[in-house]
Design a protein around this motif. Structure first.
Motif, PDB file in Angstrom:
ATOM      1  N   ILE A  79       0.838  -1.202   0.000  1.00  0.00           N
ATOM      2  CA  ILE A  79       0.000   0.000   0.000  1.00  0.00           C
ATOM      3  C   ILE A  79       0.871   1.250   0.000  1.00  0.00           C
ATOM      4  N   LYS A  80       1.938   1.215   0.777  1.00  0.00           N
ATOM      5  CA  LYS A  80       2.843   2.365   0.836  1.00  0.00           C
ATOM      6  C   LYS A  80       3.475   2.626  -0.531  1.00  0.00           C
ATOM      7  N   ARG A  81       3.923   1.592  -1.213  1.00  0.00           N
ATOM      8  CA  ARG A  81       4.515   1.761  -2.542  1.00  0.00           C
ATOM      9  C   ARG A  81       3.497   2.326  -3.530  1.00  0.00           C
ATOM     10  N   PHE A  82       2.265   1.845  -3.456  1.00  0.00           N
ATOM     11  CA  PHE A  82       1.217   2.332  -4.346  1.00  0.00           C
ATOM     12  C   PHE A  82       0.958   3.823  -4.107  1.00  0.00           C
ATOM     13  N   LEU A  83       0.841   4.221  -2.830  1.00  0.00           N
ATOM     14  CA  LEU A  83       0.551   5.620  -2.518  1.00  0.00           C
ATOM     15  C   LEU A  83       1.736   6.528  -2.849  1.00  0.00           C
ATOM     16  N   GLU A  84       2.931   5.982  -2.853  1.00  0.00           N
ATOM     17  CA  GLU A  84       4.122   6.760  -3.195  1.00  0.00           C
ATOM     18  C   GLU A  84       4.271   6.987  -4.701  1.00  0.00           C
ATOM     19  N   SER A  85       3.457   6.288  -5.486  1.00  0.00           N
ATOM     20  CA  SER A  85       3.614   6.324  -6.946  1.00  0.00           C
ATOM     21  C   SER A  85       3.353   7.701  -7.538  1.00  0.00           C
ATOM     22  N   GLY A  86       2.605   8.551  -6.835  1.00  0.00           N
ATOM     23  CA  GLY A  86       2.302   9.887  -7.337  1.00  0.00           C
ATOM     24  C   GLY A  86       1.017   9.978  -8.126  1.00  0.00           C
ATOM     25  N   PHE A  87       0.306   8.859  -8.276  1.00  0.00           N
ATOM     26  CA  PHE A  87      -0.941   8.881  -9.043  1.00  0.00           C
ATOM     27  C   PHE A  87      -2.076   9.554  -8.275  1.00  0.00           C
ATOM     28  N   VAL A  88      -2.001   9.541  -6.951  1.00  0.00           N
ATOM     29  CA  VAL A  88      -3.037  10.192  -6.143  1.00  0.00           C
ATOM     30  C   VAL A  88      -2.528  11.576  -5.766  1.00  0.00           C
ATOM     31  N   LYS A  89      -3.192  12.608  -6.313  1.00  0.00           N
ATOM     32  CA  LYS A  89      -2.758  13.978  -6.058  1.00  0.00           C
ATOM     33  C   LYS A  89      -2.909  14.319  -4.576  1.00  0.00           C
ATOM     34  N   GLY A  90      -1.882  14.976  -4.034  1.00  0.00           N
ATOM     35  CA  GLY A  90      -1.906  15.359  -2.631  1.00  0.00           C
ATOM     36  C   GLY A  90      -1.146  14.406  -1.739  1.00  0.00           C
ATOM     37  N   ILE A  91      -0.695  13.256  -2.305  1.00  0.00           N
ATOM     38  CA  ILE A  91       0.054  12.274  -1.506  1.00  0.00           C
ATOM     39  C   ILE A  91       1.464  12.144  -2.064  1.00  0.00           C
ATOM     40  N   GLY A  92       2.437  12.570  -1.265  1.00  0.00           N
ATOM     41  CA  GLY A  92       3.834  12.345  -1.592  1.00  0.00           C
ATOM     42  C   GLY A  92       4.379  11.215  -0.732  1.00  0.00           C
ATOM     43  N   LYS A  93       5.688  11.029  -0.753  1.00  0.00           N
ATOM     44  CA  LYS A  93       6.279   9.922   0.000  1.00  0.00           C
ATOM     45  C   LYS A  93       6.052  10.075   1.502  1.00  0.00           C
ATOM     46  N   ALA A  94       6.214  11.283   2.023  1.00  0.00           N
ATOM     47  CA  ALA A  94       6.045  11.491   3.465  1.00  0.00           C
ATOM     48  C   ALA A  94       4.599  11.246   3.878  1.00  0.00           C
ATOM     49  N   THR A  95       3.667  11.753   3.079  1.00  0.00           N
ATOM     50  CA  THR A  95       2.246  11.576   3.417  1.00  0.00           C
ATOM     51  C   THR A  95       1.853  10.111   3.297  1.00  0.00           C
ATOM     52  N   ALA A  96       2.387   9.421   2.291  1.00  0.00           N
ATOM     53  CA  ALA A  96       2.090   7.996   2.128  1.00  0.00           C
ATOM     54  C   ALA A  96       2.553   7.219   3.353  1.00  0.00           C
ATOM     55  N   ARG A  97       3.765   7.545   3.834  1.00  0.00           N
ATOM     56  CA  ARG A  97       4.280   6.847   5.009  1.00  0.00           C
ATOM     57  C   ARG A  97       3.390   7.086   6.225  1.00  0.00           C
ATOM     58  N   ARG A  98       2.938   8.354   6.414  1.00  0.00           N
ATOM     59  CA  ARG A  98       2.109   8.664   7.582  1.00  0.00           C
ATOM     60  C   ARG A  98       0.735   8.005   7.493  1.00  0.00           C
ATOM     61  N   ILE A  99       0.169   7.906   6.276  1.00  0.00           N
ATOM     62  CA  ILE A  99      -1.139   7.250   6.116  1.00  0.00           C
ATOM     63  C   ILE A  99      -1.033   5.782   6.506  1.00  0.00           C
ATOM     64  N   VAL A 100       0.025   5.121   6.019  1.00  0.00           N
ATOM     65  CA  VAL A 100       0.182   3.689   6.320  1.00  0.00           C
ATOM     66  C   VAL A 100       0.513   3.492   7.797  1.00  0.00           C
ATOM     67  N   GLU A 101       1.317   4.374   8.376  1.00  0.00           N
ATOM     68  CA  GLU A 101       1.629   4.267   9.804  1.00  0.00           C
ATOM     69  C   GLU A 101       0.366   4.418  10.644  1.00  0.00           C
ATOM     70  N   THR A 102      -0.562   5.256  10.182  1.00  0.00           N
ATOM     71  CA  THR A 102      -1.786   5.524  10.949  1.00  0.00           C
ATOM     72  C   THR A 102      -2.820   4.419  10.761  1.00  0.00           C
ATOM     73  N   PHE A 103      -3.015   3.954   9.513  1.00  0.00           N
ATOM     74  CA  PHE A 103      -4.120   3.031   9.241  1.00  0.00           C
ATOM     75  C   PHE A 103      -3.679   1.619   8.855  1.00  0.00           C
ATOM     76  N   GLY A 104      -2.383   1.421   8.626  1.00  0.00           N
ATOM     77  CA  GLY A 104      -1.890   0.092   8.314  1.00  0.00           C
ATOM     78  C   GLY A 104      -2.549  -0.484   7.073  1.00  0.00           C
ATOM     79  N   GLU A 105      -2.956  -1.762   7.145  1.00  0.00           N
ATOM     80  CA  GLU A 105      -3.534  -2.456   5.995  1.00  0.00           C
ATOM     81  C   GLU A 105      -4.953  -1.986   5.667  1.00  0.00           C
TER      82      GLU A 105
END
Length: 745
Positions: A79-105
């Motif tokens: 999930i983290k790799r997918f969110l880091e891809s840049g396809f979802v506007k507003g999510i960069g690498k740092a935000t992707a990491r925090r989303i996964v840290e907060t909500f996990g799977e």
């Protein structure tokens, strides 16, 4: 069909316009190259592709995918790799990491079902959360739409086009009305939509289906056969054929669309005519604008005109015939005037005189429907001539002309050559940019084939007998020495051409076997004629043109292009190539645009523009095999880049159909006349072909086929009403004040 499941390791290439993608997929412990039209996907995503293995000449074994299934990542790392891809506007690498840290799977579940929960993450504002939610939903919707379309058996490129257009609404729109893309997306018609509708369970007599079938039938009649309308009974019978629905049911739907204004009914004494509104409006507008131009021209004094003609003759040491003088005088007298005649009848000389006389009084603009015709007009007049599209400054992006009724052309006279090629819509566009008081002089050969597009403008103007016109019939001495010219006129009068006279320019090599005929054509083009005419390899390509009356068969365009390409531009290590739609395009190939593409961009000597048009001929000057991009330089020096998406409108042009050759001239013409379909054995097709040649004609085939063509003066009727409208609207015709002028044609 094979299946391949794995994780995306990298993307080698992606074309954002058509979705064509080359990626590396890890399946088990092995890496595979996968190609196909895909939605945006990131590294680490797991997919299942269905397709087949193929071996590419350059890149080796590849898996060519025809359908795709995207598996949602289930692990936190995925999930983290997918969110880091840049396809979802507003999510960069740092935000992707925090989303996964907060909500996990559960992170993707949160994005889909309750994105407001993202506000728990420090630093994400309400606006940013809203942006992320909308972008994610759009991405997922587009992906699901594409996969939905591919599951219905829609070709990948078409599915990509639809999903890009509708995005996340794709599934909802097609489920509600699978015929909607017919109205919204260019190139997507009833025959493409119908299988989708039927697979979704739509009944055969569904209103959406019948509505689309009626519109498709009228549009196909316009684009393929040049009709501006169809008789009611013809329309109903054709719709019944393609839908399998009773005529009575279709008739009810037709009446509904007439009442709503979606189609136009014009009742006649012999038949009821059904129009698409655009073609009905175009005919009416052309009639009105021609009427205004004819009424507003400032008359010239005939005594002055005769003196000017005499002065021109003295300056150029020549003498005009009485008919030519008549044509020149009329051109300076009337607001709208037509000069028609076959080859060698002096049309060019008349145009030069008219330009000379009118240039003293104002700005004269020259135009023609194709680049080749405009270039030839420039060469024969010494003035710049433009294509009509270029004259009116067509904008491909906006699909409109800069010059129109709100911004007319600054000219006292406009001369349009090769008017037989001008279709209804292009004539309307030209007339919109001409203000009353400007002279319009149309030049063309009325005996040639009509325009590729809808309408029969030149013939309709002539047959109306209300537009002043002169038909030139005398062949002048220099032209009379050419058998090409004299044979063209013989054919036009139903007489057989004269072949194989010593020292002339018109020959027939008799051949009855189609395969031998094709081989003879290749031999003539590749070796015999270049040797006889002392052509270099480059001159051979540019100076000799093969025309065929038909597309299929051993002497048709498709086969001859293949064998001529092999003979004239064979494969070589220093000639990169790409294969599109089963056609190999190679560096150095002669190619032709087969459909108007208003969006295709080009450059020329620092000038940028868009729009490449049906019949434009060019040469491949560069091939990028990695990105599959082909650079084509056209004969007017425009340079355009073609991708695989544009390839459907690009053909080889070593051989072309007679229809596609209109407006062109070639020094040497080679034409097979063997095993030609009977419907194409017509006099005006044969005449049109021969009048494309400048210096030499080589026919290969059967004298009997030629005799059939010469005898068959049948002209396929085009359903148009421009002539009738003009005749009805102009009760006092200019022809009345110039006896016999219009009636002579």
């Amino acid at each position: 069909m094979d299946k391949l499941e794995g994780i995306i390791k990298s993307t080698i290439f992606r074309n954002e316009e058509n979705g064509y993608t080359v990626l590396v997929l890890k399946a088990g412990k092995r890496l595979h190259t996968v190609v196909g039209s895909f939605p945006p996907m990131g590294i680490g995503e797991q997919i299942i592709v269905t397709g087949e293995w193929k071996v590419h000449a350059t890149y080796g074994q590849q898996f060519v995918a025809s359908s795709l299934e995207i598996l949602k990542p289930t692990t936190a790392l995925g999930i983290k790799r997918f969110l880091e891809s840049g396809f979802v506007k507003g999510i960069g690498k740092a935000t992707a990491r925090r989303i996964v840290e907060t909500f996990g799977e559960d992170a993707l579940h949160v994005l889909e079902q309750c994105p407001e929960e993202l506000r728990r993450i420090k630093g994400l504002s309400a606006a940013r959360v809203d942006q992320i939610a909308r972008s994610y939903q759009s991405l997922m919707g587009t992906r699901q739409g594409l996969i939905f379309l591919q599951s219905l058996g829609i070709p990948a490129a078409t599915a990509q086009k639809i999903s890009q257009f509708y995005g996340e609404k794709t599934r909802d729109i097609l489920t509600e009305n699978p015929y909607q893309p017919c109205m919204d997306i260019e190139g997507f018609g009833f025959l493409s939509a119908d299988p989708i509708a039927l697979s979704l369970g739509f009944p055969k007599d569904a209103p959406q289906r019948l509505k689309s079938a009626l519109a498709y039938t009228l549009l196909e009649a316009a684009q393929s056969n040049g009709h501006c309308y169809l008789p009611r009974e013809t329309l109903l019978l054709e719709c019944q054929r393609i839908t399998g629905v009773d005529e009575e049911v279709i008739s009810v739907q037709l009446q509904s669309q007439i009442l709503s204004g979606e189609l136009v009914l014009e009742e006649g004494e012999e038949e009821d005519r059904i129009y698409l509104p655009a073609y009905y409006a175009a005919e009416c507008e052309i009639c009105l604008r021609l009427s205004l131009l004819m009424e507003s021209a400032p008359p010239a004094r005939k005594t002055d005109v005769q003196k000017q003609i005499t002065r021109f003759e003295q300056e150029h040491q020549m003498r005009f015939s009485e008919k030519q003088k008549e044509a020149i005088a009329c051109a300076l007298e009337f607001g709208v005037f037509i000069i028609t005649g076959g080859p060698g009848t002096g049309k060019t000389t008349i145009i030069n005189c008219i330009i000379s006389l009118l240039s003293r009084k104002g700005n004269v603009l020259l135009c023609a429907p194709t680049g080749r015709a405009a270039k030839r007009m420039s060469e024969t007049t010494g003035m710049e001539a433009k294509t009509i599209h270029r004259l009116l400054e067509y904008s491909g992006e906006e699909k409109s002309f800069t010059y129109d009724e709100s911004k007319p052309l600054n000219a006292s006279c406009i001369i349009c050559d090769e008017t037989s090629m001008v279709d209804l819509m292009l004539m309307r566009a030209l007339l919109r940019a001409i203000t009353p008081g400007t002279r319009l002089i149309m030049v063309g050969d009325a005996d040639q084939l009509p325009s590729v597009g809808a309408g029969n403008v030149l013939r309709d103007l002539l047959s109306s007998q209300v537009i002043p016109a002169v038909r030139l019939t005398d062949i002048f001495r220099q032209s009379a020495e050419s058998r090409i010219v004299t044979n063209a006129h013989r054919i036009n009068h139903g007489e057989m051409p004269v072949f194989n006279e010593k020292g002339t320019d018109f020959f027939l090599e008799r051949c009855h076997d189609p395969q031998l005929c094709a081989e003879t054509v290749v031999g003539l083009v590749s070796t015999r004629l270049p040797s006889f005419l002392h052509y270099t390899a480059e001159e051979r390509m540019r100076m000799i043109q093969v025309l065929s009356p038909h597309k299929k068969g051993t002497t048709g365009v498709l086969y001859l292009n293949t064998v001529l390409q092999s003979a004239l531009n064979p494969p070589s290590p220093d000639k990169p190539s790409v294969e599109w739609n089963e056609t190999v395009f190679r560096l150095g190939d002669k190619v032709m645009q087969t459909k108007n593409d208003y969006m295709l961009e080009w450059t020329r000597d620092g000038e940028n523009g868009s729009g490449v048009f049906n019949g434009d001929i060019g040469y491949i000057v560069e091939v990028d095999t990695e990105d599959e991009i082909v650079q084509v330089r056209f004969e007017d020096d425009r340079l355009a880049a073609y991708t695989s998406e544009d390839a459907e409108n690009l053909d080889l042009a070593y051989c072309m159909s007679v229809h596609k050759s209109q407006g062109s001239e070639f020094p040497v013409l080679v034409m097979p006349v063997c095993a030609c379909p009977s419907l194409l054995q017509t006099r005006n097709l044969f005449y049109t072909a021969l009048t494309r040649a400048q210096s030499l004609v080589m026919l290969v085939g059967e004298e009997g086929i030629i005799r059939n063509m010469v005898r068959n003066d049948r002209i396929t009727r085009r359903f148009t009403t421009l002539s009738e409208r003009l005749h009805a609207s102009l009760t006092q015709t200019p022809g009345d004040s110039f006896p016999g002028l219009a009636k002579e044609v």
